[in-house]
Design an enzyme around this catalytic site. Structure first.
Site, PDB file in Angstrom:
ATOM      1  N   TYR A 152      28.526 -23.502 -68.809  1.00 43.79           N
ATOM      2  CA  TYR A 152      27.850 -22.792 -70.008  1.00 43.79           C
ATOM      3  C   TYR A 152      26.804 -22.234 -69.824  1.00 43.79           C
ATOM      4  O   TYR A 152      26.524 -20.859 -69.907  1.00 43.79           O
ATOM      5  CB  TYR A 152      28.631 -22.635 -70.716  1.00 43.79           C
ATOM      6  CG  TYR A 152      30.656 -22.254 -70.762  1.00 43.79           C
ATOM      7  CD1 TYR A 152      30.780 -20.966 -71.101  1.00 43.79           C
ATOM      8  CD2 TYR A 152      31.126 -23.675 -70.230  1.00 43.79           C
ATOM      9  CE1 TYR A 152      32.455 -21.226 -71.147  1.00 43.79           C
ATOM     10  CE2 TYR A 152      32.537 -23.632 -70.187  1.00 43.79           C
ATOM     11  CZ  TYR A 152      33.392 -22.117 -70.841  1.00 43.79           C
ATOM     12  OH  TYR A 152      34.518 -22.750 -70.598  1.00 43.79           O
ATOM     13  N   THR A 161      25.325 -32.937 -71.534  1.00 46.06           N
ATOM     14  CA  THR A 161      24.677 -33.820 -71.840  1.00 46.06           C
ATOM     15  C   THR A 161      26.103 -34.134 -72.922  1.00 46.06           C
ATOM     16  O   THR A 161      25.946 -34.463 -74.548  1.00 46.06           O
ATOM     17  CB  THR A 161      23.599 -34.139 -73.133  1.00 46.06           C
ATOM     18  OG1 THR A 161      23.439 -32.775 -73.959  1.00 46.06           O
ATOM     19  CG2 THR A 161      22.321 -33.943 -71.617  1.00 46.06           C
ATOM     20  N   THR A 206      21.212 -30.323 -74.755  1.00 52.53           N
ATOM     21  CA  THR A 206      20.685 -30.550 -75.939  1.00 52.53           C
ATOM     22  C   THR A 206      20.581 -31.879 -75.861  1.00 52.53           C
ATOM     23  O   THR A 206      21.265 -32.629 -74.948  1.00 52.53           O
ATOM     24  CB  THR A 206      22.420 -30.631 -76.687  1.00 52.53           C
ATOM     25  OG1 THR A 206      22.290 -29.302 -77.181  1.00 52.53           O
ATOM     26  CG2 THR A 206      21.733 -31.086 -78.442  1.00 52.53           C
ATOM     27  N   LYS A 249      18.123 -28.883 -83.024  1.00 51.70           N
ATOM     28  CA  LYS A 249      19.232 -27.977 -82.481  1.00 51.70           C
ATOM     29  C   LYS A 249      20.380 -28.867 -83.236  1.00 51.70           C
ATOM     30  O   LYS A 249      22.018 -28.671 -83.482  1.00 51.70           O
ATOM     31  CB  LYS A 249      19.220 -28.601 -81.226  1.00 51.70           C
ATOM     32  CG  LYS A 249      21.067 -28.468 -80.630  1.00 51.70           C
ATOM     33  CD  LYS A 249      21.309 -26.898 -80.118  1.00 51.70           C
ATOM     34  CE  LYS A 249      21.803 -26.517 -79.753  1.00 51.70           C
ATOM     35  NZ  LYS A 249      23.309 -25.434 -80.133  1.00 51.70           N
ATOM     36  N   GLY A 254      21.163 -34.832-109.556  1.00 51.84           N
ATOM     37  CA  GLY A 254      21.331 -35.526-110.891  1.00 51.84           C
ATOM     38  C   GLY A 254      21.676 -34.144-111.931  1.00 51.84           C
ATOM     39  O   GLY A 254      21.854 -33.351-111.955  1.00 51.84           O
ATOM     40  N   CYS A 267      25.225 -31.267-114.802  1.00 53.72           N
ATOM     41  CA  CYS A 267      26.448 -31.116-114.099  1.00 53.72           C
ATOM     42  C   CYS A 267      26.877 -31.811-112.091  1.00 53.72           C
ATOM     43  O   CYS A 267      28.535 -31.293-112.221  1.00 53.72           O
ATOM     44  CB  CYS A 267      26.112 -29.397-114.073  1.00 53.72           C
ATOM     45  SG  CYS A 267      25.688 -28.737-115.623  1.00 53.72           S
TER      46      CYS A 267
HETATM   47  N1  LIG Z   1      28.474 -25.044 -74.596  1.00 55.11           N
HETATM   48  C1  LIG Z   1      27.581 -24.598 -75.374  1.00 55.11           C
HETATM   49  O1  LIG Z   1      27.734 -23.543 -75.895  1.00 55.11           O
HETATM   50  C2  LIG Z   1      25.927 -25.142 -75.640  1.00 55.11           C
HETATM   51  C3  LIG Z   1      24.940 -24.566 -76.561  1.00 55.11           C
HETATM   52  C4  LIG Z   1      24.477 -25.193 -76.891  1.00 55.11           C
HETATM   53  C5  LIG Z   1      23.098 -26.233 -75.869  1.00 55.11           C
HETATM   54  N2  LIG Z   1      24.856 -26.783 -74.809  1.00 55.11           N
HETATM   55  C6  LIG Z   1      23.851 -28.553 -74.381  1.00 55.11           C
HETATM   56  O2  LIG Z   1      23.642 -27.309 -72.848  1.00 55.11           O
HETATM   57  C7  LIG Z   1      23.603 -28.672 -71.725  1.00 55.11           C
HETATM   58  C8  LIG Z   1      24.841 -27.819 -70.841  1.00 55.11           C
HETATM   59  O3  LIG Z   1      26.150 -27.597 -71.438  1.00 55.11           O
HETATM   60  P1  LIG Z   1      27.704 -27.057 -70.709  1.00 55.11           P
HETATM   61  O4  LIG Z   1      27.824 -26.972 -72.105  1.00 55.11           O
HETATM   62  O5  LIG Z   1      26.427 -25.254 -70.063  1.00 55.11           O
HETATM   63  O6  LIG Z   1      27.517 -28.157 -69.685  1.00 55.11           O
HETATM   64  P2  LIG Z   1      28.463 -27.842 -68.890  1.00 55.11           P
HETATM   65  O7  LIG Z   1      29.052 -29.573 -68.735  1.00 55.11           O
HETATM   66  O8  LIG Z   1      29.284 -26.257 -68.920  1.00 55.11           O
HETATM   67  O9  LIG Z   1      27.372 -27.631 -67.386  1.00 55.11           O
HETATM   68  C9  LIG Z   1      26.330 -28.756 -67.016  1.00 55.11           C
HETATM   69  C10 LIG Z   1      26.894 -28.484 -65.718  1.00 55.11           C
HETATM   70  O10 LIG Z   1      25.842 -29.294 -64.822  1.00 55.11           O
HETATM   71  C11 LIG Z   1      26.264 -29.522 -63.950  1.00 55.11           C
HETATM   72  N3  LIG Z   1      25.193 -30.847 -62.676  1.00 55.11           N
HETATM   73  C12 LIG Z   1      25.196 -31.952 -63.487  1.00 55.11           C
HETATM   74  N4  LIG Z   1      23.943 -32.738 -62.967  1.00 55.11           N
HETATM   75  C13 LIG Z   1      23.945 -31.619 -61.868  1.00 55.11           C
HETATM   76  C14 LIG Z   1      22.365 -31.947 -61.154  1.00 55.11           C
HETATM   77  N5  LIG Z   1      22.217 -33.296 -60.848  1.00 55.11           N
HETATM   78  N6  LIG Z   1      22.108 -31.119 -60.354  1.00 55.11           N
HETATM   79  C15 LIG Z   1      22.973 -29.794 -60.574  1.00 55.11           C
HETATM   80  N7  LIG Z   1      23.677 -29.589 -61.472  1.00 55.11           N
HETATM   81  C16 LIG Z   1      24.302 -30.497 -62.232  1.00 55.11           C
HETATM   82  C17 LIG Z   1      27.272 -29.854 -63.647  1.00 55.11           C
HETATM   83  O11 LIG Z   1      27.762 -30.130 -62.506  1.00 55.11           O
HETATM   84  C18 LIG Z   1      28.335 -28.664 -64.867  1.00 55.11           C
HETATM   85  O12 LIG Z   1      28.499 -28.060 -64.091  1.00 55.11           O
HETATM   86  C19 LIG Z   1      24.900 -29.772 -73.294  1.00 55.11           C
HETATM   87  O13 LIG Z   1      23.905 -30.466 -72.984  1.00 55.11           O
HETATM   88  C20 LIG Z   1      25.246 -28.944 -74.273  1.00 55.11           C
HETATM   89  O14 LIG Z   1      25.123 -29.758 -75.263  1.00 55.11           O
HETATM   90  C21 LIG Z   1      25.616 -26.343 -75.354  1.00 55.11           C
END
Ligand SMILES: NC(=O)c1ccc[n+]([C@@H]2O[C@H](COP(=O)([O-])OP(=O)(O)OC[C@H]3O[C@@H](n4cnc5c(N)ncnc54)[C@H](O)[C@@H]3O)[C@@H](O)[C@H]2O)c1
Length: 438
Positions: A10, A86, A124, A210, A265, A268
């Protein structure tokens, strides 16, 4: 700029497409061949408003392509955004395996390529992850020193799934955790022209922001839902309640009550929280958040006791006793509770509060302290100096100007700061200074 985006989930997919539409030359990388093929066919690997059209557009224009090869992506870019997942481990801890793997791959490719690469972590991760875990991996695999031979930054993202493309172009804020100014400049240049305030901060601060945001969002939803459930049980229209609640921009939807400080404290908040939780219990409505607010407050007070204990010193001076500045109200004052706990543990205590001076106390409050707190009334001092002469540890629970200007610097007496003193930042490096939650 030539940008590589590692991880096309995403976050990565939206970042890659939006950066390409801003005019950057973007190459996306994912271990998943299906995602890579979809992007190269001009299709989105995730379902999001507007992302389909955007990817089709930027791929057709040659501004975005994808590969499974990290090395190829690093060779063709000077800045890399790490967007791998993560997830939680079964015990709740943060899984950093994907971060570690991709960082190794980036490091190895940077070593081969030469030149200054800036590695920007958008995933994150908990404070400390970047500097303590990922930077050493980069230094080992890339060779050289982070901040000198290659740049490192943390740039958390605040997009909401569902509206993430819109959020990218109109972000609530941009946070750049930078190892060195040059690394931060690269990230700032990536988003040049986008609206919203830009905050350039140390890397652990960016990582923590975050978590502050997401914990607060969860807390807000839980609070609203518990309040709704209690209102429903009491026959009250919760949406009407929350409409009025939200309209209060002074005390509710505002910075009020949102800075780390001492426990709350007074006559209220504790009473009304107890009353609400009791009413919920009687109505068989579970309110785990509301019912843990007072225990949380107590745990915070206990932290202050433990900080005094940890100094190993016995003669304690307490500045402040009433529940907040400008009042002599002692009912349910957390400072009275703190004084009682220290007194109960046998500390040799003296207390000074400009508003709680026995000779000035009138009526109800004089009676309160003489009948309910006779043991504390004997400990009240008439002046700041009297307490300073006595104390090996000064516990500061007031921002009264006379107290602030008299507080010494150095290692003795130890200053236990409950109020985040105006010069707390400068004092933090002093050996005798201890902040309660900072
Ligand atoms: N989804 C959200 O709305 C959102 C918002 C803010 C922050 N985050 C953070 O952003 C990060 C990613 O979230 P996401 O929802 O996009 O995760 P996701 O699981 O949708 O995507 C992660 C992608 O990384 C790929 N990947 C893993 N190892 C890899 C490597 N060695 N080389 C290349 N690609 C690799 C996976 O195949 C996967 O497609 C996380 O830390 C999440 O907490 C997510």
């Amino acid at each position: 700029m030539r940008v590589s985006v590692l991880g096309l989930g995403y976050v990565g997919c939206v970042s890659a497409a939006c950066l390409a539409s801003l005019g950057h030359e973007v190459i996306g990388v994912d271990v998943n061949q299906v995602k890579v093929d979809l992007v190269n066919d001009g299709k989105a690997p995730v379902v999001e408003e507007r992302i389909g059209e955007l990817i089709a557009e930027v791929v057709a224009a040659g501004a975005l392509r994808a590969t499974t090869d990290v090395r190829e992506a690093i060779m063709g870019s000077e800045v890399s955004l790490v967007c791998v997942g993560t997830p939680s481990e079964p015990n709740g801890s943060l899984c950093t395996t994907y971060l570690e793997r991709v960082t190794e791959q980036i490091g190895a490719a940077v070593a081969e390529r030469g030149g200054r690469q800036t590695v920007v972590f958008r995933s994150t991760m908990l404070p400390g992850t970047c500097l303590d875990l990922l930077v050493p991996i980069l230094e080992k695999f890339a060779g050289g020193t982070a901040g000198v031979d290659f740049g490192v930054a943390v740039n958390p993202e605040f997009l909401r799934e569902g509206t993430s493309v819109r959020d990218f172009f109109d972000p609530p804020k941009t946070v750049i955790g930078e190892l060195d100014p040059a690394s931060g400049d690269v990230v700032a240049a990536l988003y040049d022209g986008l609206p919203g305030e830009v905050f350039r901060v140390p890397i652990p601060t960016a990582e923590a922001i975050k978590y502050a945001d997401n914990a607060f969002h969860g807390l807000k939803i839980g609070f609203a839902n518990e309040l709704g459930a209690v209102c429903r049980a009491l026959g009250v229209d919760s949406h009407q309640v929350i409409d009025v609640f939200l309209a209060d921009r002074k005390l509710n939807i505002s910075p009020a009550y949102l800075r780390p400080g001492f426990a709350f404290g007074g006559s209220c908040l504790p009473k009304d929280l107890r009353g609400l939780v009791h009413a919920a219990r009687q109505a068989d409505v579970a309110v785990p958040i509301l019912s843990h607010v007072l225990p949380s407050n107590d745990a915070h007070l206990q932290r202050a006791v433990e900080l005094v204990e940890r100094t190993g010193r016995r003669r304690v001076g307490l500045f402040g006793l009433s529940f907040k500045p400008g009042t002599d109200d002692l009912r349910e004052s957390p400072l009275v509770e703190l004084a009682e706990r220290l007194f109960g543990k046998g500390y040799d205590l003296r207390i000074y509060d400009p508003n709680v001076n026995l000779s000035r106390l009138l009526g109800a409050n004089r009676e309160y302290i003489e009948t309910r707190l006779p043991h504390l009334s004997q400990l009240l001092a008439e002046s700041v100096e009297e307490v300073l002469d006595h104390a090996e540890v000064c516990v500061v629970g007031t921002r009264d100007p006379a107290v602030l200007s008299a507080l010494p610097h150095g290692d003795s007496p130890v200053i236990v700061d409950l109020v985040h003193l105006p010069d707390a930042e400068a004092r933090r490096t002093e050996p005798g200074y201890v902040g309660l939650a900072w």
